[in-house]
Write a protein that holds these residues in place. Structure first.
Motif, PDB file in Angstrom:
ATOM      1  N   GLY A  92      35.014  38.734  42.089  1.00 27.57           N
ATOM      2  CA  GLY A  92      36.399  39.074  42.413  1.00 27.57           C
ATOM      3  C   GLY A  92      37.272  39.377  41.220  1.00 27.57           C
ATOM      4  N   LEU A  93      36.662  39.563  40.047  1.00 24.99           N
ATOM      5  CA  LEU A  93      37.474  39.813  38.855  1.00 24.99           C
ATOM      6  C   LEU A  93      36.869  40.929  38.011  1.00 24.99           C
TER       7      LEU A  93
ATOM      8  N   PRO B 189      35.499  40.761  45.451  1.00 22.44           N
ATOM      9  CA  PRO B 189      35.706  39.370  45.898  1.00 22.44           C
ATOM     10  C   PRO B 189      34.806  39.041  47.081  1.00 22.44           C
ATOM     11  N   LEU B 190      33.522  38.934  46.795  1.00 26.65           N
ATOM     12  CA  LEU B 190      32.496  38.714  47.824  1.00 26.65           C
ATOM     13  C   LEU B 190      31.522  37.666  47.325  1.00 26.65           C
ATOM     14  N   ALA B 191      30.605  37.259  48.207  1.00 27.59           N
ATOM     15  CA  ALA B 191      29.499  36.423  47.751  1.00 27.59           C
ATOM     16  C   ALA B 191      28.737  37.190  46.666  1.00 27.59           C
TER      17      ALA B 191
ATOM     18  N   GLY C 157      30.031  26.081  41.708  1.00 28.33           N
ATOM     19  CA  GLY C 157      29.393  27.114  42.515  1.00 28.33           C
ATOM     20  C   GLY C 157      30.378  28.208  42.897  1.00 28.33           C
ATOM     21  N   ALA C 158      29.936  29.100  43.768  1.00 27.94           N
ATOM     22  CA  ALA C 158      30.803  30.143  44.318  1.00 27.94           C
ATOM     23  C   ALA C 158      30.858  29.909  45.821  1.00 27.94           C
ATOM     24  N   GLY C 159      32.061  29.776  46.363  1.00 30.14           N
ATOM     25  CA  GLY C 159      32.177  29.500  47.794  1.00 30.14           C
ATOM     26  C   GLY C 159      31.506  28.177  48.145  1.00 30.14           C
ATOM     27  N   GLY C 160      30.812  28.141  49.303  1.00 33.05           N
ATOM     28  CA  GLY C 160      30.160  26.909  49.752  1.00 33.05           C
ATOM     29  C   GLY C 160      28.720  26.807  49.278  1.00 33.05           C
ATOM     30  N   LEU C 161      28.039  25.748  49.736  1.00 31.98           N
ATOM     31  CA  LEU C 161      26.726  25.374  49.192  1.00 31.98           C
ATOM     32  C   LEU C 161      25.656  26.442  49.359  1.00 31.98           C
ATOM     33  N   LEU C 162      25.617  27.106  50.531  1.00 28.18           N
ATOM     34  CA  LEU C 162      24.484  27.989  50.823  1.00 28.18           C
ATOM     35  C   LEU C 162      24.786  29.472  50.602  1.00 28.18           C
ATOM     36  N   VAL C 163      25.868  29.747  49.888  1.00 29.62           N
ATOM     37  CA  VAL C 163      26.153  31.127  49.486  1.00 29.62           C
ATOM     38  C   VAL C 163      25.031  31.629  48.582  1.00 29.62           C
ATOM     39  N   HIS C 164      24.626  32.872  48.789  1.00 25.90           N
ATOM     40  CA  HIS C 164      23.544  33.439  47.977  1.00 25.90           C
ATOM     41  C   HIS C 164      24.064  33.808  46.583  1.00 25.90           C
TER      42      HIS C 164
END
Ligand SMILES: Nc1ncnc2c1ncn2[C@@H]1O[C@H](COP(=O)(O)OP(=O)(O)OP(=O)(O)O)[C@@H](O)[C@H]1O
Ligand SMILES: [Mg+2]
Length: 232
Positions: free
Chosen positions: A44-45, A76-78, A116-123
């Protein structure tokens, strides 16, 4: 011996992982520990824009705290989706884990904190590996790795907290405890009762909570209060 690694994950994006990372770093640095903070993938940057580790450095200061951002993607994505859209390949989680191991092996680092980025299971890479896989890689290499789960106080948090804790347990990963990333000055009914019910949902101990305007405090005040907000 390698320094232990604290992995900061969240029940969602925008729950206050970065602010919590800064508070944990500041609290441990106040105990005289030398902390390395790592953001394996920042999305996202554009190049040059301040990222999560820059916010950590601003709030926690640079006295005893060093920061490392490994990979950056503009959308701004996974991370896997942002890399796909950019048409680039990014390092694998195993490669990121190797770099974390190198930092944990340094003589001048006592604890590593990985956000991390987002939650636990984000790729986090094109192969679908996640922050949980990064922790497994560290553990398989003999490093002590435990999670701090950042949660919201709002309605709905008990479900996503329980799901994330269950996913960690399912993988045999250690949940040190949870932190409420942003607690309102004037909590409503859900926010108040969730404080009572979160320990059961997480199956882990509360490590503290940050007031909702923590990131707007001047950095000195932030640092002076960090040890009161989070207990590690
Ligand atoms: N306790 C707090 N005090 C002040 N601002 C906060 C607090 N918690 C979260 N925020 C604000 O909410 C927004 C999201 O928080 P933050 O960047 O820490 O989320 P995150 O969980 O790290 O998200 P990401 O998945 O993007 O890394 C930011 O603008 C941040 O400043
Ligand atoms: Mg963040």
């Amino acid at each position: 011996m390698s320094a232990p690694v604290i992995l900061v994950t969240g029940t969602d994006t925008e729950v206050g992982k970065t602010v919590t990372t800064a508070a944990v770093a500041a609290a441990l640095a106040a105990q005289g520990m030398r902390i390395a903070v790592v953001k394996p993938v920042q999305t996202g940057l554009a190049p040059g824009e301040p990222g999560d580790v820059d916010e950590v450095a601003r709030l926690a200061g640079t006295e005893g705290v060093t920061t490392h951002e490994f990979t950056r993607l503009r959308d701004p994505l996974a991370p896997d989706a942002a890399a796909r859209l950019a048409g680039t390949s990014i390092p694998t989680v195993a490669e990121h884990a190797e770099r974390v191991l190198e930092i944990a092996d340094r003589d001048d680092v006592d604890t590593v904190i990985v956000e991390g980025a987002g939650g636990l299971l984000v790729h986090l890479d094109g192969g679908g590996a996640t922050l949980a896989d990064l922790a497994i890689h560290l553990r398989d290499n003999g490093v002590r790795a435990g999670f701090v789960l950042v949660v919201a106080p709002r309605l709905g948090t008990l479900n996503v907290t329980a799901l994330t804790a269950e996913a960690l347990r399912h993988r045999g990963l250690d949940l040190i405890g949870y932190v409420v990333g942003s607690y309102p000055d004037e909590p409503g009914l859900a926010e108040r009762t969730n404080l009572d019910d979160l320990p059961n949902a997480a199956g882990a101990q509360p490590l503290g909570r940050l007031p909702e305007r923590a990131a707007q405090l001047d950095p000195n005040t932030f640092r002076n209060n960090a040890s009161k907000w989070v207990h590690l």
